[in-house]
Write an enzyme that holds these catalytic residues in place. Structure first.
Site, PDB file in Angstrom:
ATOM      1  N   SER A  21       0.944  -0.999  -0.056  1.00 18.19           N
ATOM      2  CA  SER A  21      -0.334  -0.090  -0.191  1.00 18.19           C
ATOM      3  C   SER A  21       1.174   1.375   0.146  1.00 18.19           C
ATOM      4  CB  SER A  21      -1.556   0.113   0.741  1.00 18.19           C
ATOM      5  OG  SER A  21       0.138   0.127   2.345  1.00 18.19           O
ATOM      6  N   ASN A 108      -0.923  -2.826  13.025  1.00 23.60           N
ATOM      7  CA  ASN A 108      -2.995  -2.425  13.135  1.00 23.60           C
ATOM      8  C   ASN A 108      -2.904  -1.023  13.621  1.00 23.60           C
ATOM      9  OD1 ASN A 108      -3.245  -4.654  12.376  1.00 23.60           O
ATOM     10  ND2 ASN A 108      -3.248  -5.888  13.698  1.00 23.60           N
ATOM     11  N   THR A 153     -41.072  25.298  -7.158  1.00 22.71           N
ATOM     12  CA  THR A 153     -41.807  23.923  -6.874  1.00 22.71           C
ATOM     13  C   THR A 153     -42.265  22.732  -8.453  1.00 22.71           C
ATOM     14  OG1 THR A 153     -43.682  23.847  -6.426  1.00 22.71           O
ATOM     15  CG2 THR A 153     -42.757  24.676  -4.603  1.00 22.71           C
ATOM     16  N   HIS A 154     -41.139  22.074  -8.651  1.00 18.66           N
ATOM     17  CA  HIS A 154     -40.941  20.874  -9.557  1.00 18.66           C
ATOM     18  C   HIS A 154     -40.663  21.910 -11.124  1.00 18.66           C
ATOM     19  CE1 HIS A 154     -44.295  18.900  -7.973  1.00 18.66           C
ATOM     20  NE2 HIS A 154     -44.585  19.310  -7.317  1.00 18.66           N
ATOM     21  N   SER A 275     -16.537  25.592 -27.217  1.00 22.61           N
ATOM     22  CA  SER A 275     -16.474  24.195 -27.676  1.00 22.61           C
ATOM     23  C   SER A 275     -15.694  24.757 -28.833  1.00 22.61           C
ATOM     24  CB  SER A 275     -18.410  24.376 -28.310  1.00 22.61           C
ATOM     25  OG  SER A 275     -18.206  23.734 -29.972  1.00 22.61           O
ATOM     26  N   LYS A 281     -20.152  28.869 -29.068  1.00 23.15           N
ATOM     27  CA  LYS A 281     -21.201  28.997 -27.416  1.00 23.15           C
ATOM     28  C   LYS A 281     -19.808  29.322 -25.903  1.00 23.15           C
ATOM     29  CE  LYS A 281     -23.151  25.153 -26.818  1.00 23.15           C
ATOM     30  NZ  LYS A 281     -23.371  23.710 -26.450  1.00 23.15           N
ATOM     31  N   GLU A 288     -20.522  22.018 -14.120  1.00 27.13           N
ATOM     32  CA  GLU A 288     -20.402  20.666 -14.707  1.00 27.13           C
ATOM     33  C   GLU A 288     -19.516  19.195 -14.142  1.00 27.13           C
ATOM     34  OE1 GLU A 288     -22.492  21.241 -18.965  1.00 27.13           O
ATOM     35  OE2 GLU A 288     -20.515  20.674 -18.884  1.00 27.13           O
ATOM     36  N   GLN A 320      -7.292  -2.872   4.410  1.00 24.91           N
ATOM     37  CA  GLN A 320      -6.489  -1.480   3.408  1.00 24.91           C
ATOM     38  C   GLN A 320      -6.558  -0.811   2.459  1.00 24.91           C
ATOM     39  OE1 GLN A 320      -1.926  -2.599   2.954  1.00 24.91           O
ATOM     40  NE2 GLN A 320      -2.181  -3.320   0.702  1.00 24.91           N
ATOM     41  N   LYS A 323      -8.078   3.471   2.244  1.00 25.32           N
ATOM     42  CA  LYS A 323      -7.321   5.094   2.069  1.00 25.32           C
ATOM     43  C   LYS A 323      -7.688   5.729   0.692  1.00 25.32           C
ATOM     44  CE  LYS A 323      -3.972   3.068   5.007  1.00 25.32           C
ATOM     45  NZ  LYS A 323      -4.913   0.971   4.917  1.00 25.32           N
TER      46      LYS A 323
HETATM   47  N1  ARG Z   1      -0.313  -1.784   5.060  1.00 26.65           N
HETATM   48  C1  ARG Z   1      -2.154  -1.709   6.406  1.00 26.65           C
HETATM   49  C2  ARG Z   1      -3.038  -0.886   6.103  1.00 26.65           C
HETATM   50  O1  ARG Z   1      -3.023  -0.698   5.886  1.00 26.65           O
HETATM   51  C3  ARG Z   1      -1.016  -1.604   7.741  1.00 26.65           C
HETATM   52  C4  ARG Z   1      -1.616  -2.687   8.484  1.00 26.65           C
HETATM   53  C5  ARG Z   1      -0.911  -4.306   8.583  1.00 26.65           C
HETATM   54  N2  ARG Z   1      -1.353  -4.675   9.712  1.00 26.65           N
HETATM   55  C6  ARG Z   1      -0.835  -6.184   9.379  1.00 26.65           C
HETATM   56  N3  ARG Z   1      -1.154  -7.596  10.293  1.00 26.65           N
HETATM   57  N4  ARG Z   1      -0.989  -6.671   8.038  1.00 26.65           N
HETATM   58  O2  ARG Z   1      -3.834  -1.624   6.802  1.00 26.65           O
END
Ligand code: ARG
Length: 461
Positions: A21, A108, A153-154, A275, A281, A288, A320, A323
């Site tokens: 990651s 963790n 409205t509408h 355009s 235009k 948008e 993971q 993110k």
């Molecule tokens: N890169 C992991 C995540 O974003 C970190 C935690 C990983 N922990 C593990 N026991 N593999 O979740």
């Protein structure tokens, strides 16, 4: 190398890439470093790390940060994630002391801490932007408490309102957004650090200390929940989705209002493009895109909700996947709010066209019915049917109801053949707008009350 060996290597590399990651969670480098410094200080105070090692760790981490910020840090897939990348480099710089940092900690609780810090900081910076947007709408509103625009409205003409009041509707939406981010920020102001892998640690740590160093309000209560909880991420995704929905709604109105058919506003030329084939235009690309980007914000929310739905306790690698969507939604929110703010600040409002549009569709029809109820004690339903004949009369004469004279009104229906002349002024569009003087109504007076309320909120928040 044999073909078999090459295939095996390719496979291993693919798996490394799949597992890693670091190429996106490097966004969390600063939070990770701050978390590690806080952790090392706590370990030292608890006698779990020598002063010397702590100092080496802290200085080493500061150097890692410098390397990352100056672009001299090489992120490697083999490091897997930002936590391993930082710790790995730290150990390269300071040697064995770096290996002591991970005492009483797991990736963790590390990732849960880093990500919470990131979300907390984004909650606050988005709140600042939302407040600016509210202020912009309120400023436009202050200039237009008397400018008439058809209230719809509408998407059909309904009753005359003032343009300032219309702007205040959006100020209210973005103020609620502000409050949503604020309440999420308070609820999620918790430190995960020290939860370790899932169940706490046998080491004599002080979670309150790391919590304080990192500026969180309190440590989380249950390690098992903490390492697998991503509600704080879901909340920011939901809050962003709702704010984007509001941005999308004003964008839709801006697109309509700047169309040839409406011509209520003119957006600054920077927000329109020409355009490539039709030289005459001007396309409202920017609103948008704001409308379109709402889709990805919803996507990111649904995506994480789906990731989370089947996870057994506690940490699972599925998490993971939390993110990228959050980073993307946050960036989308930040750019969208700053662009919207400028679009609204710089738009030119065409008051005359708005007012002319009010003369189409008998916007003051309800005022006649209300007049008959108030002044002649007529049941509303009867008044409603009499008003319908006045509308028909106006149509027949090709006039708007607000343009009828007393004779034309009287001749519309026998039940109002003697109606007092004052009724004409009740059908006047501006009077109609001002007649809605109930709390929260559109009259200029009530609009000003609402603006003042916003002004004191803006000053005190
Ligand atoms: N890169 C992991 C995540 O974003 C970190 C935690 C990983 N922990 C593990 N026991 N593999 O979740």
């Amino acid at each position: 190398m044999s073909t078999e060996q090459i295939l095996k290597n390719t496979n291993a590399q693919l798996l490394d890439e799949f597992n890693a990651s670091v190429m996106f969670d490097k966004e969390l480098y600063d939070q990770d470093i701050r978390g590690s410094i806080a952790h090392s200080k706590m370990l030292c105070e608890q006698g779990l790390l020598t002063k010397e090692d702590q100092l080496d760790i802290e200085l080493g981490l500061v150097q890692v940060r410098k390397e990352i910020e100056s672009g001299n840090f090489t992120f490697k897939i083999s490091d897997e994630d930002i936590h391993m990348a930082v710790e790995g480099r730290l150990t390269e710089i300071i040697g064995d002391a770096g290996k002591r940092l991970h005492t009483a900690r797991s990736r963790n609780d590390q990732v849960a801490t880093d990500f919470r810090l990131y979300v907390k900081e984004k909650n606050h910076s988005i709140m600042i932007q939302l407040k600016e947007v509210v202020e912009t709408f309120v400023n436009v509103a202050s200039k237009h408490t008397k400018s008439l625009i058809p209230g719809m409205t509408h998407l059909q003409h309904a009753q005359p309102i003032n343009f300032g009041y219309h702007m205040l509707a959006y100020a209210n939406m973005f103020k609620r957004d502000f409050e949503r981010f604020e309440s999420s920020a308070q609820r999620n102001d918790v430190s995960a650090l020290g939860s370790a892998a899932l169940a706490g640690t046998p080491h004599n740590i002080d979670r309150f200390q790391t919590c304080e160093t990192l500026g969180f309000d309190r440590p989380t209560d249950c390690a098992l929940d903490t390492v697998s909880d991503r509600d704080f991420a879901l909340e920011i995704l939901f809050n962003i989705s709702t704010a984007m929905m509001h941005i999308s709604r004003i964008s839709e109105e801006l697109i309509l209002w700047s169309s040839y058919e409406f011509q209520f506003i003119k957006m600054s030329d920077e927000y329109a493009t020409t355009s490539s084939i039709m030289p005459q235009k001007k396309n409202p690309d920017v609103p948008e895109l704001l409308r379109g980007k709402t889709g990805r914000a919803y996507g990111n929310l649904i995506s994480l909700l789906t990731v989370m739905k089947g996870l057994p306790l506690a940490y699972n690698k599925d998490t993971q996947e939390d993110k990228e969507g959050v980073f993307d939604s946050v960036k989308t929110m930040e750019i969208s709010l700053s662009i919207l703010n400028e679009v609204i600040k710089t738009m030119k409002v065409n008051i005359d066209n708005m007012e002319d549009a009010c003369k189409i569709g008998h916007l003051s029809a309800t005022d006649l019915a209300d007049y008959l109820v108030q002044k002649q004690n007529m049941p509303f339903r009867t008044a409603y049917y009499i008003t319908k004949s006045v509308v028909a009369k106006a149509d027949e004469l090709n006039l708007d109801m607000s343009e009828l004279n007393i004779e034309q009104i009287r001749s519309s229906h026998t039940d109002i053949k003697d109606i007092d002349e004052e009724v004409v002024s009740f059908l006047d569009l501006r009077n109609s707008m001002n007649a809605r003087n109930s709390f929260g109504g559109t009259s200029t007076e009530q609009t000003k009350v609402q603006i003042n309320k916003f002004k004191s909120w803006l000053e005190n928040e």
